[in-house]
Design a protein around this motif. Structure first.
Motif, short mmCIF file in Angstrom:
data_model
loop_
_atom_site.label_atom_id
_atom_site.label_comp_id
_atom_site.label_asym_id
_atom_site.label_seq_id
_atom_site.Cartn_x
_atom_site.Cartn_y
_atom_site.Cartn_z
N ASN A 98 -59.62 -18.87 103.76
CA ASN A 98 -60.64 -18.30 104.66
C ASN A 98 -60.02 -17.78 105.95
O ASN A 98 -60.40 -16.72 106.44
N SER A 99 -59.05 -18.52 106.49
CA SER A 99 -58.39 -18.08 107.72
C SER A 99 -57.56 -16.82 107.48
O SER A 99 -57.58 -15.90 108.30
N THR A 100 -56.88 -16.78 106.36
CA THR A 100 -56.08 -15.60 106.02
C THR A 100 -56.99 -14.38 105.88
O THR A 100 -56.68 -13.30 106.40
N ARG A 101 -58.11 -14.55 105.21
CA ARG A 101 -59.07 -13.45 105.04
C ARG A 101 -59.62 -13.02 106.40
O ARG A 101 -59.71 -11.83 106.69
N ALA A 102 -59.96 -13.98 107.26
CA ALA A 102 -60.50 -13.66 108.58
C ALA A 102 -59.48 -12.92 109.43
O ALA A 102 -59.83 -11.97 110.14
N LEU A 103 -58.21 -13.31 109.33
CA LEU A 103 -57.15 -12.59 110.05
C LEU A 103 -57.04 -11.16 109.54
O LEU A 103 -56.95 -10.21 110.32
N ARG A 104 -57.04 -11.01 108.22
CA ARG A 104 -56.91 -9.69 107.60
C ARG A 104 -58.08 -8.79 107.99
O ARG A 104 -57.90 -7.59 108.22
N GLU A 105 -59.28 -9.37 108.09
CA GLU A 105 -60.48 -8.59 108.42
C GLU A 105 -60.68 -8.42 109.93
O GLU A 105 -61.63 -7.78 110.35
N GLY A 106 -59.81 -9.03 110.73
CA GLY A 106 -59.91 -8.88 112.18
C GLY A 106 -60.94 -9.78 112.83
O GLY A 106 -61.29 -9.59 113.99
N ARG A 107 -61.45 -10.77 112.09
CA ARG A 107 -62.42 -11.70 112.66
C ARG A 107 -61.72 -12.84 113.40
O ARG A 107 -62.36 -13.59 114.12
N GLU A 108 -60.44 -12.99 113.19
CA GLU A 108 -59.63 -13.98 113.90
C GLU A 108 -58.33 -13.31 114.30
O GLU A 108 -57.92 -12.31 113.73
N VAL A 109 -57.69 -13.88 115.30
CA VAL A 109 -56.42 -13.37 115.77
C VAL A 109 -55.53 -14.56 116.10
O VAL A 109 -56.02 -15.61 116.52
N VAL A 110 -54.24 -14.40 115.89
CA VAL A 110 -53.29 -15.45 116.23
C VAL A 110 -52.77 -15.16 117.63
O VAL A 110 -52.24 -14.09 117.90
N LEU A 111 -52.97 -16.13 118.51
CA LEU A 111 -52.54 -15.97 119.90
C LEU A 111 -51.33 -16.83 120.18
O LEU A 111 -51.25 -17.96 119.70
N PRO A 112 -50.40 -16.32 121.00
CA PRO A 112 -49.27 -17.16 121.41
C PRO A 112 -49.77 -18.35 122.23
O PRO A 112 -50.81 -18.28 122.90
N LYS A 113 -49.02 -19.43 122.19
CA LYS A 113 -49.41 -20.65 122.91
C LYS A 113 -49.61 -20.38 124.40
O LYS A 113 -50.54 -20.91 125.01
N ALA A 114 -48.78 -19.56 125.00
CA ALA A 114 -48.91 -19.28 126.42
C ALA A 114 -50.26 -18.64 126.74
O ALA A 114 -50.87 -18.94 127.77
N VAL A 115 -50.74 -17.78 125.86
CA VAL A 115 -52.04 -17.13 126.05
C VAL A 115 -53.15 -18.17 125.91
O VAL A 115 -54.07 -18.23 126.72
N VAL A 116 -53.06 -18.99 124.88
CA VAL A 116 -54.06 -20.05 124.67
C VAL A 116 -54.09 -20.99 125.86
O VAL A 116 -55.17 -21.37 126.34
N ASP A 117 -52.93 -21.36 126.37
CA ASP A 117 -52.87 -22.25 127.53
C ASP A 117 -53.56 -21.64 128.74
O ASP A 117 -54.32 -22.31 129.44
N ARG A 118 -53.33 -20.35 128.98
CA ARG A 118 -53.97 -19.69 130.12
C ARG A 118 -55.48 -19.67 129.96
O ARG A 118 -56.22 -19.93 130.91
#
Length: 136
Positions: free
Chosen positions: A52-72
């Motif tokens: 489900n996560s792979t599909r969501a990433l492929r469809e643009g419903r999720e994005v992988v953020l670098p840890k520094a971005v998540v921390d901010r």
């Protein structure tokens, strides 16, 4: 003697008068089978999550953020600013992309203005992120 990789079992089979075959096994064997079944369910659930996560990433419903971005983001930094900087966009570029002035964008990034929901959607599209990242 059992072959390597096999489990010796003390299962007894009983044929009932009604024609059913029943397996009677020691509680330890039963517990082992229950544990194996639970592990198989957990593995299946984990596989579904990954698919489900792979599909969501492929469809643009999720994005992988670098840890520094998540921390901010987790520390309360303005999401529009953080994501704009992560995408290496200048304020002027994002402002043009969403159809507002750079001054208005600056006020949003500094927390003086929010902007309507439709503008948040435009930010999400321009930054290539799900709207969830921009809404508190």
């Amino acid at each position: 003697m059992a072959k390597a990789g096999t489990v010796k079992s003390n299962v007894q089979f009983i044929h009932t008068p009604g024609g059913d075959d029943l397996a009677v096994l020691p509680r330890s064997e039963y517990n082992r089978l229950v544990t194996l079944a639970a592990e198989a369910q957990e593995d299946a659930a984990a596989s579904r999550i990954v698919r489900n996560s792979t599909r969501a990433l492929r469809e643009g419903r999720e994005v992988v953020l670098p840890k520094a971005v998540v921390d901010r983001l987790a520390n309360g930094a303005n999401a529009v600013r953080v994501l704009r900087e992560w995408r290496n966009m200048l304020q002027g570029e994002l402002a043009v992309a969403v159809g507002i002035s750079q001054n208005y964008l600056s006020e949003i990034e500094n927390g003086r203005r929010k902007g309507p929901a439709e503008l948040q959607k435009k930010f999400a599209r321009a930054l290539g992120v799900p709207i969830d990242l921009l809404i508190d």
